[in-house]
Design a protein around this motif. Structure first.
Motif, PDB file in Angstrom:
ATOM      1  N   ILE A 360       0.840  -1.208   0.000  1.00  0.00           N
ATOM      2  CA  ILE A 360       0.000   0.000   0.000  1.00  0.00           C
ATOM      3  C   ILE A 360       0.870   1.251   0.000  1.00  0.00           C
ATOM      4  O   ILE A 360       0.639   2.201  -0.760  1.00  0.00           O
ATOM      5  CB  ILE A 360      -0.937  -0.001   1.227  1.00  0.00           C
ATOM      6  N   SER A 361       1.898   1.252   0.852  1.00  0.00           N
ATOM      7  CA  SER A 361       2.782   2.410   0.938  1.00  0.00           C
ATOM      8  C   SER A 361       3.488   2.672  -0.385  1.00  0.00           C
ATOM      9  O   SER A 361       3.592   3.817  -0.839  1.00  0.00           O
ATOM     10  CB  SER A 361       3.807   2.193   2.057  1.00  0.00           C
ATOM     11  N   ALA A 362       3.952   1.599  -1.031  1.00  0.00           N
ATOM     12  CA  ALA A 362       4.618   1.751  -2.324  1.00  0.00           C
ATOM     13  C   ALA A 362       3.663   2.328  -3.362  1.00  0.00           C
ATOM     14  O   ALA A 362       4.037   3.212  -4.153  1.00  0.00           O
ATOM     15  CB  ALA A 362       5.157   0.398  -2.789  1.00  0.00           C
ATOM     16  N   GLU A 363       2.435   1.830  -3.363  1.00  0.00           N
ATOM     17  CA  GLU A 363       1.429   2.312  -4.314  1.00  0.00           C
ATOM     18  C   GLU A 363       1.132   3.797  -4.095  1.00  0.00           C
ATOM     19  O   GLU A 363       1.081   4.583  -5.050  1.00  0.00           O
ATOM     20  CB  GLU A 363       0.152   1.488  -4.153  1.00  0.00           C
ATOM     21  N   LEU A 364       0.956   4.198  -2.826  1.00  0.00           N
ATOM     22  CA  LEU A 364       0.651   5.591  -2.527  1.00  0.00           C
ATOM     23  C   LEU A 364       1.841   6.501  -2.839  1.00  0.00           C
ATOM     24  O   LEU A 364       1.666   7.636  -3.301  1.00  0.00           O
ATOM     25  CB  LEU A 364       0.252   5.736  -1.052  1.00  0.00           C
ATOM     26  N   ASN A 365       3.057   6.011  -2.599  1.00  0.00           N
ATOM     27  CA  ASN A 365       4.246   6.810  -2.904  1.00  0.00           C
ATOM     28  C   ASN A 365       4.402   7.039  -4.401  1.00  0.00           C
ATOM     29  O   ASN A 365       4.822   8.127  -4.834  1.00  0.00           O
ATOM     30  CB  ASN A 365       5.497   6.141  -2.345  1.00  0.00           C
ATOM     31  N   GLN A 366       4.088   6.031  -5.213  1.00  0.00           N
ATOM     32  CA  GLN A 366       4.179   6.193  -6.663  1.00  0.00           C
ATOM     33  C   GLN A 366       3.281   7.326  -7.157  1.00  0.00           C
ATOM     34  O   GLN A 366       3.613   8.035  -8.109  1.00  0.00           O
ATOM     35  CB  GLN A 366       3.806   4.874  -7.362  1.00  0.00           C
ATOM     36  N   GLN A 367       2.143   7.501  -6.480  1.00  0.00           N
ATOM     37  CA  GLN A 367       1.201   8.547  -6.883  1.00  0.00           C
ATOM     38  C   GLN A 367       1.727   9.953  -6.591  1.00  0.00           C
ATOM     39  O   GLN A 367       1.189  10.939  -7.087  1.00  0.00           O
ATOM     40  CB  GLN A 367      -0.130   8.335  -6.163  1.00  0.00           C
ATOM     41  N   LYS A 368       2.777  10.048  -5.791  1.00  0.00           N
ATOM     42  CA  LYS A 368       3.339  11.356  -5.449  1.00  0.00           C
ATOM     43  C   LYS A 368       4.353  11.847  -6.489  1.00  0.00           C
ATOM     44  O   LYS A 368       4.740  13.027  -6.466  1.00  0.00           O
ATOM     45  CB  LYS A 368       4.005  11.299  -4.072  1.00  0.00           C
ATOM     46  N   ILE A 369       4.816  10.983  -7.365  1.00  0.00           N
ATOM     47  CA  ILE A 369       5.836  11.372  -8.338  1.00  0.00           C
ATOM     48  C   ILE A 369       5.291  12.488  -9.232  1.00  0.00           C
ATOM     49  O   ILE A 369       4.180  12.411  -9.751  1.00  0.00           O
ATOM     50  CB  ILE A 369       6.269  10.158  -9.181  1.00  0.00           C
ATOM     51  N   GLY A 370       6.089  13.539  -9.364  1.00  0.00           N
ATOM     52  CA  GLY A 370       5.699  14.696 -10.154  1.00  0.00           C
ATOM     53  C   GLY A 370       5.024  15.795  -9.357  1.00  0.00           C
ATOM     54  O   GLY A 370       4.848  16.907  -9.853  1.00  0.00           O
ATOM     55  N   LYS A 371       4.650  15.503  -8.091  1.00  0.00           N
ATOM     56  CA  LYS A 371       3.980  16.503  -7.253  1.00  0.00           C
ATOM     57  C   LYS A 371       4.994  17.270  -6.405  1.00  0.00           C
ATOM     58  O   LYS A 371       6.118  16.806  -6.169  1.00  0.00           O
ATOM     59  CB  LYS A 371       2.942  15.828  -6.356  1.00  0.00           C
ATOM     60  N   GLU A 372       4.585  18.448  -5.951  1.00  0.00           N
ATOM     61  CA  GLU A 372       5.450  19.292  -5.134  1.00  0.00           C
ATOM     62  C   GLU A 372       4.986  19.289  -3.678  1.00  0.00           C
ATOM     63  O   GLU A 372       3.786  19.269  -3.403  1.00  0.00           O
ATOM     64  CB  GLU A 372       5.465  20.728  -5.670  1.00  0.00           C
ATOM     65  N   PHE A 373       5.962  19.294  -2.761  1.00  0.00           N
ATOM     66  CA  PHE A 373       5.682  19.292  -1.330  1.00  0.00           C
ATOM     67  C   PHE A 373       6.668  20.215  -0.622  1.00  0.00           C
ATOM     68  O   PHE A 373       7.813  20.373  -1.050  1.00  0.00           O
ATOM     69  CB  PHE A 373       5.839  17.879  -0.740  1.00  0.00           C
ATOM     70  N   GLN A 374       6.204  20.779   0.473  1.00  0.00           N
ATOM     71  CA  GLN A 374       7.118  21.479   1.375  1.00  0.00           C
ATOM     72  C   GLN A 374       7.731  20.448   2.306  1.00  0.00           C
ATOM     73  O   GLN A 374       7.037  19.568   2.813  1.00  0.00           O
ATOM     74  CB  GLN A 374       6.379  22.544   2.189  1.00  0.00           C
ATOM     75  N   VAL A 375       9.027  20.548   2.530  1.00  0.00           N
ATOM     76  CA  VAL A 375       9.693  19.615   3.438  1.00  0.00           C
ATOM     77  C   VAL A 375      10.547  20.399   4.429  1.00  0.00           C
ATOM     78  O   VAL A 375      10.960  21.533   4.168  1.00  0.00           O
ATOM     79  CB  VAL A 375      10.578  18.589   2.691  1.00  0.00           C
ATOM     80  N   ILE A 376      10.801  19.787   5.571  1.00  0.00           N
ATOM     81  CA  ILE A 376      11.716  20.332   6.560  1.00  0.00           C
ATOM     82  C   ILE A 376      12.989  19.486   6.500  1.00  0.00           C
ATOM     83  O   ILE A 376      12.933  18.265   6.414  1.00  0.00           O
ATOM     84  CB  ILE A 376      11.096  20.327   7.967  1.00  0.00           C
ATOM     85  N   ILE A 377      14.140  20.147   6.510  1.00  0.00           N
ATOM     86  CA  ILE A 377      15.415  19.458   6.358  1.00  0.00           C
ATOM     87  C   ILE A 377      15.869  18.896   7.701  1.00  0.00           C
ATOM     88  O   ILE A 377      15.909  19.607   8.708  1.00  0.00           O
ATOM     89  CB  ILE A 377      16.488  20.406   5.793  1.00  0.00           C
ATOM     90  N   ASP A 378      16.228  17.601   7.707  1.00  0.00           N
ATOM     91  CA  ASP A 378      16.668  16.925   8.929  1.00  0.00           C
ATOM     92  C   ASP A 378      18.183  16.749   9.000  1.00  0.00           C
ATOM     93  O   ASP A 378      18.808  17.018  10.017  1.00  0.00           O
ATOM     94  CB  ASP A 378      16.010  15.545   9.041  1.00  0.00           C
ATOM     95  N   ASN A 379      18.797  16.258   7.922  1.00  0.00           N
ATOM     96  CA  ASN A 379      20.225  15.967   7.959  1.00  0.00           C
ATOM     97  C   ASN A 379      20.732  15.659   6.560  1.00  0.00           C
ATOM     98  O   ASN A 379      20.007  15.786   5.571  1.00  0.00           O
ATOM     99  CB  ASN A 379      20.526  14.798   8.911  1.00  0.00           C
ATOM    100  N   LYS A 417      10.167  18.776  -5.663  1.00  0.00           N
ATOM    101  CA  LYS A 417       9.342  18.015  -6.595  1.00  0.00           C
ATOM    102  C   LYS A 417       9.771  16.556  -6.510  1.00  0.00           C
ATOM    103  O   LYS A 417      10.964  16.232  -6.584  1.00  0.00           O
ATOM    104  CB  LYS A 417       9.520  18.533  -8.024  1.00  0.00           C
ATOM    105  N   ILE A 418       8.815  15.659  -6.345  1.00  0.00           N
ATOM    106  CA  ILE A 418       9.110  14.244  -6.189  1.00  0.00           C
ATOM    107  C   ILE A 418       9.477  13.652  -7.545  1.00  0.00           C
ATOM    108  O   ILE A 418       8.732  13.779  -8.524  1.00  0.00           O
ATOM    109  CB  ILE A 418       7.918  13.482  -5.580  1.00  0.00           C
ATOM    110  N   THR A 419      10.642  12.988  -7.596  1.00  0.00           N
ATOM    111  CA  THR A 419      11.138  12.417  -8.847  1.00  0.00           C
ATOM    112  C   THR A 419      11.144  10.895  -8.849  1.00  0.00           C
ATOM    113  O   THR A 419      11.268  10.273  -9.907  1.00  0.00           O
ATOM    114  CB  THR A 419      12.567  12.909  -9.118  1.00  0.00           C
ATOM    115  N   GLY A 420      11.041  10.292  -7.676  1.00  0.00           N
ATOM    116  CA  GLY A 420      11.062   8.837  -7.598  1.00  0.00           C
ATOM    117  C   GLY A 420      10.538   8.373  -6.259  1.00  0.00           C
ATOM    118  O   GLY A 420      10.392   9.162  -5.323  1.00  0.00           O
ATOM    119  N   ALA A 421      10.244   7.071  -6.156  1.00  0.00           N
ATOM    120  CA  ALA A 421       9.644   6.562  -4.926  1.00  0.00           C
ATOM    121  C   ALA A 421      10.080   5.131  -4.670  1.00  0.00           C
ATOM    122  O   ALA A 421      10.201   4.324  -5.608  1.00  0.00           O
ATOM    123  CB  ALA A 421       8.125   6.634  -5.013  1.00  0.00           C
ATOM    124  N   GLU A 422      10.313   4.824  -3.399  1.00  0.00           N
ATOM    125  CA  GLU A 422      10.501   3.460  -2.933  1.00  0.00           C
ATOM    126  C   GLU A 422       9.283   3.099  -2.076  1.00  0.00           C
ATOM    127  O   GLU A 422       8.304   3.836  -2.038  1.00  0.00           O
ATOM    128  CB  GLU A 422      11.804   3.341  -2.144  1.00  0.00           C
TER     129      GLU A 422
END
Length: 431
Positions: A360-379, A417-422
């Motif tokens: 399920i997680s892999a399927e949902l992550n694939q749907q994010k490819i090409g979309k833009e998100f705000q992220v907070i930098i950890d390390n 922008k999401i370019t790939g997903a695991e």
């Protein structure tokens, strides 16, 4: 004269971590040199902050105590102290079995621990902590204890009944954390849903969120551990409309089969659970729900387990974890029900659930490819800069691996922008 050195080692959950951070601050005010989770030797004192949640966690705590007991025998540390949930529940037994430990403290013995090292206890600074997480996020423990009576859970025996902190004290602590550079605040408790009822006569979680969101410097507020029973519906408009409140809910459901839920004493049905999930998703478009399931509970039939699997496949939770049931002495389930499944059968069921969730997680992550998100930098990890979206809590959820030659600092907010997903992690580039 060199400062005396203290190492505080934390086992278990983020609520224990907050207790350790408070202790570290009190000892540092007493002119001790303090560190957290150090593997070094040569300490004047080591505190092991234990977990007593389930069998594996208790065993890990015992093994950590034994490791430091051996270090004490070798002369590598001077004093060994034990604190936290395991010590709160089994102090008399531990004192008999572990004479190498200099002293055991319960979960609420902060003053006694400070006094033991001949340090002046400062209750007026109890809201101050020595932050051990990355400097840009911190946990805010808004209450202690639990009034629920889930039949499998021993936590109320260790923490007692629910005790909320005042809104004023939590706003004060939030301001302190913000001045220290914290941008992301993770609200934690045994039960966020119950916040404020004991102090104010009604749930005040919504009001608390509103007030801490006004603190300058806080960018994200994340909610962990809400029960489906008596869920505080008034937080949903805030999640929808307040840009500082992450569209993320940690809602441990434990199971979906009505017979299992009844025996778990969860006081909720499948039908009520599904109605709650539907309302949350309707009122907060785009919300991500993290949940936890418990498998192998006494009496869980193959039909109950199949129902749970089908529910997970249909619902498609964005985040899900699972525990195999372990018998806890003194609990209703531990005393009343016969635990017939073997540990191997329970683990097989847990593994089967996680295989479903991985897909399920892999399927949902694939749907994010090409979309833009705000992220907070950890390390930074190797060639990637690592961040998280508002839909990912630190240390338990996935990460966003960003390819860029640009220098980004911890805590910085960027758009990618999401370019790939695991299965669980995402790859991205800066926008």
């Amino acid at each position: 004269m060199a400062k005396k050195r203290v190492n505080v080692v934390t086992m278990g959950c983020s609520k224990n971590l907050v207790d350790s951070e408070v202790l570290l601050n009190q000892l540092e005010r007493g002119k001790f040199e303090v560190v957290h989770d150090s593997n070094e030797t040569g300490f004047d004192a080591v505190f092991v902050n234990t977990c007593g949640f389930i069998h594996d966690a208790k065993q890990e705590s015992i093994e950590m105590i034994l490791d430091y007991a051996e270090a004490k025998k070798r002369g590598e540390i001077d004093k060994l102290y034990v604190m936290g949930c395991l010590s709160e529940r089994y102090q008399n037994d531990l004192e008999r079995e572990l004479p190498e430990v200099d002293k055991f403290f319960g979960k609420f013995d902060m003053k006694a621990m400070v006094d033991e090292l001949k340090v002046t206890y400062h209750p007026e600074y109890i809201y101050e902590r020595k932050i051990t997480t990355a400097s840009h996020f911190a946990y805010l423990k808004i209450s202690e204890g639990c009034n629920r009576s889930c039949s499998f859970c021993a936590i109320p025996k260790m923490t007692g009944r629910h005790k909320s902190r005042t809104i004023e004290s939590l706003v004060k602590e939030t301001r302190y954390l913000a001045k220290k550079g914290v941008k992301e605040l993770l609200l934690i408790a045994q039960d966020l849903s119950y916040y404020g009822i004991d102090l104010y006569g009604k749930s005040q979680l919504a009001e608390l969120i509103n007030q801490i969101s006004e603190v300058e410097g806080i960018e994200w507020i994340r909610l962990h551990y809400l029960y489906p029973t008596k869920f505080p519906m008034d937080i949903l408009p805030i999640m929808r409309e307040n840009p500082k409140v992450c569209k993320y809910l940690d809602l441990p459901l434990q199971h979906i089969s009505n017979p299992v839920l009844k025996n778990m004493l969860r006081h909720v049905t499948r039908e009520e659970t599904e109605a709650l999930l539907a309302r949350i998703k309707e009122e907060v478009p785009g919300v991500v729900i993290r949940t936890t399931m418990l498998v192998g509970f006494p009496g869980e039939t193959e039909a109950d387990f199949e129902e749970l699997k089908e529910f997970i496949q249909e619902t498609k939770f964005e985040r899900l974890g699972v525990f195999p049931y372990s018998k806890e002495e003194g609990t209703y389930a531990g005393d009343k029900f016969n635990d017939k499944l073997s540990d191997e059968e329970k683990q097989e069921r847990a593994d089967e659930i996680m295989e479903i969730q991985q897909y399920i997680s892999a399927e949902l992550n694939q749907q994010k490819i090409g979309k833009e998100f705000q992220v907070i930098i950890d390390n930074t990890e190797g060639e990637f800069i690592v961040g998280r979206t508002e839909f990912d809590s630190p240390e338990v959820d996935g990460e966003v691996l960003i390819s860029t030659e640009k220098e980004l600092r911890k805590g910085q907010m960027v758009t990618v922008k999401i370019t790939g997903a695991e299965d669980y992690d995402l790859y991205a580039e800066l926008v």
